[in-house]
Motif scaffolding. Structure first.
Motif, PDB file in Angstrom:
ATOM      1  N   ALA A 213    -102.243 -10.819 -62.492  1.00  0.00           N
ATOM      2  CA  ALA A 213    -102.862 -10.480 -61.204  1.00  0.00           C
ATOM      3  C   ALA A 213    -101.866 -10.643 -60.072  1.00  0.00           C
ATOM      4  O   ALA A 213    -101.780  -9.804 -59.167  1.00  0.00           O
ATOM      5  CB  ALA A 213    -104.089 -11.354 -60.961  1.00  0.00           C
ATOM      6  N   ARG A 214    -101.092 -11.723 -60.112  1.00  0.00           N
ATOM      7  CA  ARG A 214    -100.106 -11.964 -59.064  1.00  0.00           C
ATOM      8  C   ARG A 214     -99.048 -10.869 -59.025  1.00  0.00           C
ATOM      9  O   ARG A 214     -98.683 -10.359 -57.964  1.00  0.00           O
ATOM     10  CB  ARG A 214     -99.456 -13.327 -59.287  1.00  0.00           C
ATOM     11  N   LEU A 215     -98.564 -10.467 -60.205  1.00  0.00           N
ATOM     12  CA  LEU A 215     -97.539  -9.432 -60.279  1.00  0.00           C
ATOM     13  C   LEU A 215     -98.074  -8.077 -59.815  1.00  0.00           C
ATOM     14  O   LEU A 215     -97.412  -7.340 -59.077  1.00  0.00           O
ATOM     15  CB  LEU A 215     -97.007  -9.326 -61.707  1.00  0.00           C
ATOM     16  N   LEU A 216     -99.277  -7.737 -60.255  1.00  0.00           N
ATOM     17  CA  LEU A 216     -99.870  -6.461 -59.866  1.00  0.00           C
ATOM     18  C   LEU A 216    -100.156  -6.418 -58.376  1.00  0.00           C
ATOM     19  O   LEU A 216     -99.959  -5.392 -57.713  1.00  0.00           O
ATOM     20  CB  LEU A 216    -101.151  -6.216 -60.656  1.00  0.00           C
ATOM     21  N   ASP A 217    -100.618  -7.522 -57.836  1.00  0.00           N
ATOM     22  CA  ASP A 217    -100.900  -7.607 -56.409  1.00  0.00           C
ATOM     23  C   ASP A 217     -99.617  -7.427 -55.606  1.00  0.00           C
ATOM     24  O   ASP A 217     -99.589  -6.694 -54.613  1.00  0.00           O
ATOM     25  CB  ASP A 217    -101.550  -8.958 -56.110  1.00  0.00           C
ATOM     26  N   GLU A 218     -98.552  -8.081 -56.038  1.00  0.00           N
ATOM     27  CA  GLU A 218     -97.275  -7.972 -55.344  1.00  0.00           C
ATOM     28  C   GLU A 218     -96.720  -6.543 -55.417  1.00  0.00           C
ATOM     29  O   GLU A 218     -95.982  -6.109 -54.534  1.00  0.00           O
ATOM     30  CB  GLU A 218     -96.257  -8.954 -55.936  1.00  0.00           C
ATOM     31  N   ALA A 219     -97.091  -5.816 -56.481  1.00  0.00           N
ATOM     32  CA  ALA A 219     -96.603  -4.444 -56.652  1.00  0.00           C
ATOM     33  C   ALA A 219     -97.338  -3.444 -55.769  1.00  0.00           C
ATOM     34  O   ALA A 219     -96.935  -2.282 -55.686  1.00  0.00           O
ATOM     35  CB  ALA A 219     -96.731  -4.036 -58.116  1.00  0.00           C
ATOM     36  N   GLY A 220     -98.414  -3.886 -55.126  1.00  0.00           N
ATOM     37  CA  GLY A 220     -99.109  -3.015 -54.192  1.00  0.00           C
ATOM     38  C   GLY A 220    -100.355  -2.345 -54.717  1.00  0.00           C
ATOM     39  O   GLY A 220    -100.859  -1.401 -54.093  1.00  0.00           O
ATOM     40  N   VAL A 221    -100.882  -2.814 -55.849  1.00  0.00           N
ATOM     41  CA  VAL A 221    -102.127  -2.241 -56.374  1.00  0.00           C
ATOM     42  C   VAL A 221    -103.257  -2.539 -55.387  1.00  0.00           C
ATOM     43  O   VAL A 221    -103.387  -3.658 -54.889  1.00  0.00           O
ATOM     44  CB  VAL A 221    -102.449  -2.825 -57.768  1.00  0.00           C
TER      45      VAL A 221
ATOM     46  N   THR B  95     -96.867 -23.812 -62.214  1.00  0.00           N
ATOM     47  CA  THR B  95     -97.563 -22.705 -61.570  1.00  0.00           C
ATOM     48  C   THR B  95     -97.374 -22.804 -60.071  1.00  0.00           C
ATOM     49  O   THR B  95     -97.733 -23.811 -59.467  1.00  0.00           O
ATOM     50  CB  THR B  95     -99.070 -22.738 -61.896  1.00  0.00           C
ATOM     51  N   VAL B  96     -96.791 -21.765 -59.497  1.00  0.00           N
ATOM     52  CA  VAL B  96     -96.608 -21.719 -58.053  1.00  0.00           C
ATOM     53  C   VAL B  96     -97.666 -20.780 -57.503  1.00  0.00           C
ATOM     54  O   VAL B  96     -97.597 -19.564 -57.666  1.00  0.00           O
ATOM     55  CB  VAL B  96     -95.202 -21.212 -57.678  1.00  0.00           C
ATOM     56  N   ARG B  97     -98.675 -21.349 -56.890  1.00  0.00           N
ATOM     57  CA  ARG B  97     -99.762 -20.530 -56.376  1.00  0.00           C
ATOM     58  C   ARG B  97     -99.354 -19.874 -55.073  1.00  0.00           C
ATOM     59  O   ARG B  97     -98.786 -20.514 -54.187  1.00  0.00           O
ATOM     60  CB  ARG B  97    -101.014 -21.383 -56.156  1.00  0.00           C
ATOM     61  N   PRO B  98     -99.651 -18.565 -54.962  1.00  0.00           N
ATOM     62  CA  PRO B  98     -99.285 -17.885 -53.711  1.00  0.00           C
ATOM     63  C   PRO B  98    -100.145 -18.354 -52.558  1.00  0.00           C
ATOM     64  O   PRO B  98    -101.322 -18.628 -52.711  1.00  0.00           O
ATOM     65  CB  PRO B  98     -99.577 -16.413 -54.030  1.00  0.00           C
ATOM     66  N   THR B  99     -99.533 -18.463 -51.397  1.00  0.00           N
ATOM     67  CA  THR B  99    -100.297 -18.750 -50.190  1.00  0.00           C
ATOM     68  C   THR B  99    -100.406 -17.460 -49.392  1.00  0.00           C
ATOM     69  O   THR B  99     -99.433 -16.722 -49.256  1.00  0.00           O
ATOM     70  CB  THR B  99     -99.597 -19.829 -49.335  1.00  0.00           C
ATOM     71  N   THR B 100    -101.580 -17.166 -48.910  1.00  0.00           N
ATOM     72  CA  THR B 100    -101.791 -15.912 -48.205  1.00  0.00           C
ATOM     73  C   THR B 100    -101.028 -15.913 -46.890  1.00  0.00           C
ATOM     74  O   THR B 100    -101.299 -16.711 -45.998  1.00  0.00           O
ATOM     75  CB  THR B 100    -103.290 -15.699 -47.928  1.00  0.00           C
ATOM     76  N   ALA B 101    -100.061 -15.007 -46.784  1.00  0.00           N
ATOM     77  CA  ALA B 101     -99.265 -14.914 -45.561  1.00  0.00           C
ATOM     78  C   ALA B 101    -100.110 -14.303 -44.456  1.00  0.00           C
ATOM     79  O   ALA B 101    -100.993 -13.489 -44.692  1.00  0.00           O
ATOM     80  CB  ALA B 101     -98.019 -14.062 -45.825  1.00  0.00           C
ATOM     81  N   ALA B 102     -99.785 -14.686 -43.233  1.00  0.00           N
ATOM     82  CA  ALA B 102    -100.579 -14.230 -42.095  1.00  0.00           C
ATOM     83  C   ALA B 102    -100.508 -12.714 -41.937  1.00  0.00           C
ATOM     84  O   ALA B 102    -101.451 -12.084 -41.457  1.00  0.00           O
ATOM     85  CB  ALA B 102    -100.084 -14.908 -40.825  1.00  0.00           C
ATOM     86  N   HIS B 103     -99.398 -12.100 -42.355  1.00  0.00           N
ATOM     87  CA  HIS B 103     -99.210 -10.664 -42.164  1.00  0.00           C
ATOM     88  C   HIS B 103     -99.836  -9.840 -43.279  1.00  0.00           C
ATOM     89  O   HIS B 103     -99.863  -8.609 -43.202  1.00  0.00           O
ATOM     90  CB  HIS B 103     -97.726 -10.335 -42.059  1.00  0.00           C
ATOM     91  N   VAL B 104    -100.304 -10.470 -44.351  1.00  0.00           N
ATOM     92  CA  VAL B 104    -100.893  -9.739 -45.473  1.00  0.00           C
ATOM     93  C   VAL B 104    -102.306  -9.302 -45.106  1.00  0.00           C
ATOM     94  O   VAL B 104    -103.162 -10.128 -44.794  1.00  0.00           O
ATOM     95  CB  VAL B 104    -100.926 -10.601 -46.753  1.00  0.00           C
ATOM     96  N   LYS B 105    -102.529  -8.004 -45.140  1.00  0.00           N
ATOM     97  CA  LYS B 105    -103.839  -7.463 -44.798  1.00  0.00           C
ATOM     98  C   LYS B 105    -104.633  -7.201 -46.061  1.00  0.00           C
ATOM     99  O   LYS B 105    -104.222  -6.424 -46.922  1.00  0.00           O
ATOM    100  CB  LYS B 105    -103.684  -6.172 -43.989  1.00  0.00           C
ATOM    101  N   ARG B 106    -105.758  -7.847 -46.178  1.00  0.00           N
ATOM    102  CA  ARG B 106    -106.608  -7.704 -47.358  1.00  0.00           C
ATOM    103  C   ARG B 106    -107.183  -6.298 -47.480  1.00  0.00           C
ATOM    104  O   ARG B 106    -107.557  -5.683 -46.482  1.00  0.00           O
ATOM    105  CB  ARG B 106    -107.772  -8.693 -47.282  1.00  0.00           C
TER     106      ARG B 106
END
Length: 278
Positions: A43-51, A5-16
Motif C-alpha cells: 500500500a505504501r509503495l502504490l500510494d507513493e507511485a501516485g495510484v 517498520t517506518v510508518r509514513p507521516t502525512t505531509a502537510a502538502h499531501v492532498k488526499r
C-alpha cells in the motif's frame, strides 16, 4: 527476527484523494488509476507511485490465501487487510470490498458490515457487487453516510451462478439489465461503479450514460478509469494471464531467481560476508 517498520507521516502538502476528487477527475476527463492492495508495504509503495484509489479487494482470497474463488474470505479477514493498507496510505482513497455473506442476507446486515469496516479500519468507502438485488443495501449504507462503490458485469462472488469467467453482457438482454442496474446505482448515490469484463463498446456507452465515474477491468479504454489486481500487473501470478492484464514487470521470476541466489550463497557460506557481520 530483526525488522523495522517506518510508518509514513502525512505531509502537510499531501492532498488526499476523496470521492469528490474522483468526480472532478471524471468531469475533467482525467483517467483514474486504481489498484488492489492487501498489506502495509505494498500500500505504501502504490500510494507513493501516485495510484488514486487502493481497493482492498476480496481477491485477497485468491492471491493472499490461495483460494480458488473470492467466496471463502471473511469480513474479519477483510478488516485485517484493510487495517494494514490504511496504515501505509497518505494520499489514495481506500475502498474495501464487502465479502460474500457480509451483505446479501439483508440491508441491516449490510449496514452492520459496512459500519464495522469504517470504524475498525479507517478506510474511506466500501464496495458491493450487484445491481437491483443490492439496491436496498446500497441505500441503507449510503443513508448512514458511508460512501459506496458499485460493481457490475462479471461479479466474482456470483461465479457459481454464472458458471464461467467469460465476458458478460454480450447479449442484448444482459446488456440492457446492466444499463438499468448502472442507472439505478447512480440514482441511489454511489460515487462510482466498477465495470468488469464486459464489451468495450458497451462500457463506453454505459460510462457516457451516467454522471459518475466508471472503473473498468477488462472493459476497454472508454471508462473513467482502470483497475487491476496488483499481483497480476507485477507478474507475481504466473498462472493467471487473462487478456485484460498487462504485465508491467516480471517480479515472479525476479523473486525466484533472487531467492535462489540467496540459497546458493548460504549453502556456500558466501553469506553473510565480513561486510554483513558485526
Amino acid at each position: 527476527m530483526s525488522t523495522e517498520t517506518v510508518r509514513p507521516t502525512t505531509a502537510a502538502h499531501v492532498k488526499r484523494v476523496t470521492t469528490q476528487t474522483l468526480q472532478a477527475m471524471r468531469d475533467e476527463g482525467t483517467p483514474i488509476a486504481m489498484l488492489t492492495a492487501y498489506d502495509y508495504t505494498s500500500a505504501r509503495l502504490l500510494d507513493e507511485a501516485g495510484v488514486d484509489v487502493l481497493l482492498v479487494g476480496d481477491s485477497a482470497s485468491n492471491v493472499m490465501a490461495g483460494h480458488e474463488t473470492t467466496l471463502p474470505i471473511t469480513l474479519d479477514q477483510m478488516i485485517y487487510h484493510a487495517q494494514c493498507v490504511v496504515r501505509g496510505v497518505q494520499r489514495a482513497l481506500v475502498v474495501v470490498d464487502l465479502p460474500f455473506g457480509a451483505y446479501q442476507g439483508s440491508s441491516r446486515e449490510a449496514l452492520r458490515s459496512a459500519i464495522r469496516v469504517m470504524k475498525e479500519t479507517g478506510a474511506h468507502a466500501v464496495k458491493l457487487e450487484g445491481g437491483a438485488g443490492v439496491l436496498s443495501s446500497v441505500r441503507r449504507i449510503l443513508g448512514a453516510g458511508i460512501p459506496v462503490m458499485g460493481h457490475l458485469g462479471l461479479t466474482p462472488q456470483s461465479i457459481y451462478k454464472f458458471g464461467t469467467y467469460k465476458v458478460r453482457a454480450r447479449d442484448a438482454d444482459e446488456a440492457d439489465q446492466t444499463r438499468t442496474d448502472l442507472r439505478k446505482l447512480a440514482e441511489a448515490g454511489v460515487f462510482g461503479v466498477v465495470l468488469e469484463k464486459i464489451p468495450a463498446g458497451l462500457a463506453a456507452d454505459l460510462t457516457a450514460s451516467v454522471d459518475i465515474p466508471t472503473i473498468g477491468i477488462g472493459a476497454g479504454v472508454g471508462c473513467s478509469g482502470q483497475v487491476l489486481v496488483t499481483h497480476d500487473l507485477l507478474g507475481l501470478t504466473k498462472d493467471f494471464n487473462p487478456r485484460f492484464v498487462r504485465h508491467y514487470a516480471d517480479l515472479g521470476t525476479t523473486v525466484t531467481e533472487s531467492v535462489g541466489r540467496y540459497v546458493a550463497d548460504v549453502r556456500a557460506r558466501a553469506f553473510p560476508g565480513e561486510e554483513e557481520s558485526y
